[in-house]
Design a protein around this motif. Sequence first.
Motif, PDB file in Angstrom:
ATOM      1  N   GLU A 137       7.135  -0.662   4.934  1.00  0.00           N
ATOM      2  CA  GLU A 137       6.504  -0.004   4.975  1.00  0.00           C
ATOM      3  C   GLU A 137       4.600   0.122   4.415  1.00  0.00           C
ATOM      4  N   THR A 138       3.690   0.537   5.746  1.00  0.00           N
ATOM      5  CA  THR A 138       2.121   0.296   5.681  1.00  0.00           C
ATOM      6  C   THR A 138       2.057   0.615   4.707  1.00  0.00           C
ATOM      7  N   PRO A 139       1.146   0.416   4.231  1.00  0.00           N
ATOM      8  CA  PRO A 139       0.107   0.930   3.554  1.00  0.00           C
ATOM      9  C   PRO A 139      -0.211   2.518   3.788  1.00  0.00           C
ATOM     10  N   PRO A 140      -0.486   3.138   2.279  1.00  0.00           N
ATOM     11  CA  PRO A 140      -1.163   4.245   2.634  1.00  0.00           C
ATOM     12  C   PRO A 140      -2.719   4.134   2.649  1.00  0.00           C
ATOM     13  N   ALA A 141      -3.507   4.973   4.060  1.00  0.00           N
ATOM     14  CA  ALA A 141      -4.834   4.990   3.931  1.00  0.00           C
ATOM     15  C   ALA A 141      -5.426   4.972   2.583  1.00  0.00           C
ATOM     16  N   PRO A 142      -6.302   4.292   2.473  1.00  0.00           N
ATOM     17  CA  PRO A 142      -7.654   4.449   1.538  1.00  0.00           C
ATOM     18  C   PRO A 142      -7.994   5.794   1.431  1.00  0.00           C
ATOM     19  N   GLY A 143      -7.989   6.141   0.013  1.00  0.00           N
ATOM     20  CA  GLY A 143      -8.858   7.526   0.024  1.00  0.00           C
ATOM     21  C   GLY A 143      -7.678   9.151  -0.012  1.00  0.00           C
ATOM     22  N   ARG A 151      -1.337   5.181  -6.639  1.00  0.00           N
ATOM     23  CA  ARG A 151      -2.117   4.527  -7.721  1.00  0.00           C
ATOM     24  C   ARG A 151      -1.761   5.116  -9.379  1.00  0.00           C
ATOM     25  N   GLU A 152      -1.897   6.269  -9.287  1.00  0.00           N
ATOM     26  CA  GLU A 152      -1.091   7.569 -10.096  1.00  0.00           C
ATOM     27  C   GLU A 152       0.530   6.511 -10.931  1.00  0.00           C
ATOM     28  N   VAL A 153       1.425   6.243  -9.932  1.00  0.00           N
ATOM     29  CA  VAL A 153       2.387   6.116 -10.409  1.00  0.00           C
ATOM     30  C   VAL A 153       1.900   4.608 -10.666  1.00  0.00           C
ATOM     31  N   ASP A 154       1.522   4.125 -10.171  1.00  0.00           N
ATOM     32  CA  ASP A 154       1.351   2.400 -11.268  1.00  0.00           C
ATOM     33  C   ASP A 154       0.814   2.322 -12.487  1.00  0.00           C
ATOM     34  N   GLN A 155      -0.010   3.550 -12.435  1.00  0.00           N
ATOM     35  CA  GLN A 155      -0.707   3.107 -13.517  1.00  0.00           C
ATOM     36  C   GLN A 155      -0.284   3.918 -15.088  1.00  0.00           C
ATOM     37  N   VAL A 156       1.600   4.346 -14.888  1.00  0.00           N
ATOM     38  CA  VAL A 156       1.706   4.978 -16.175  1.00  0.00           C
ATOM     39  C   VAL A 156       2.932   3.830 -16.484  1.00  0.00           C
ATOM     40  N   GLU A 157       2.511   4.147 -18.053  1.00  0.00           N
ATOM     41  CA  GLU A 157       3.065   2.779 -18.549  1.00  0.00           C
ATOM     42  C   GLU A 157       4.802   3.689 -19.001  1.00  0.00           C
TER      43      GLU A 157
END
Length: 172
Positions: A137-143, A151-157
């Motif tokens: 997968e290509t990473p999403p464009a910044p912003g 980013r929100e999914v990665d921050q979920v505890e």
Amino acid sequence: MQKTKLLLTSLSLTGLFALAGCSFPGVYKIDIQQGNVVTQDMIDQLRPGMTRRQVRFIMGNPLITDTFHADRWDYLYSIQPGGGQRLQERVSLVFDGSDQLVGLAGDFMPGVSRDQAIMGQGSDTSSAQPQAKPQAETPPAPGSLLEQIQREVDQVETVPVPIPEPLDTDPQ
């Protein structure tokens, strides 16, 4: 005399039209469904050794639980399309003395589910079709919105699921 003959004829004709309305072409007739809806995907999820609770989770409550055959659950389904021939399907599940699934009989048999057949993952189709390698997968464009969601999914505890304590079965 003439009026009574005309009245009798009109009442007879009205009665015939009322009776003919039951099978008059173009009149909508509803589909009649009865019993448990059982699909091939549900049958494909069943495995020998499953408990009654696991089977009930997949299949739902059985339509028939016979008091004389407590180790057998029967699932019946019938449908009669409006004005058509009635179709009926049945599945019987058999449990052993320790409440584990040991047998299956009826109109459905385990096999490749519809979803697996579409994906090409069945026992018959997996050897015939080579598996395609997943593309990176290509990473999403910044912003971008995708980058913000990632980013929100990665921050979920993660939080552990509490395990309930067993019920006290000793009557005191």
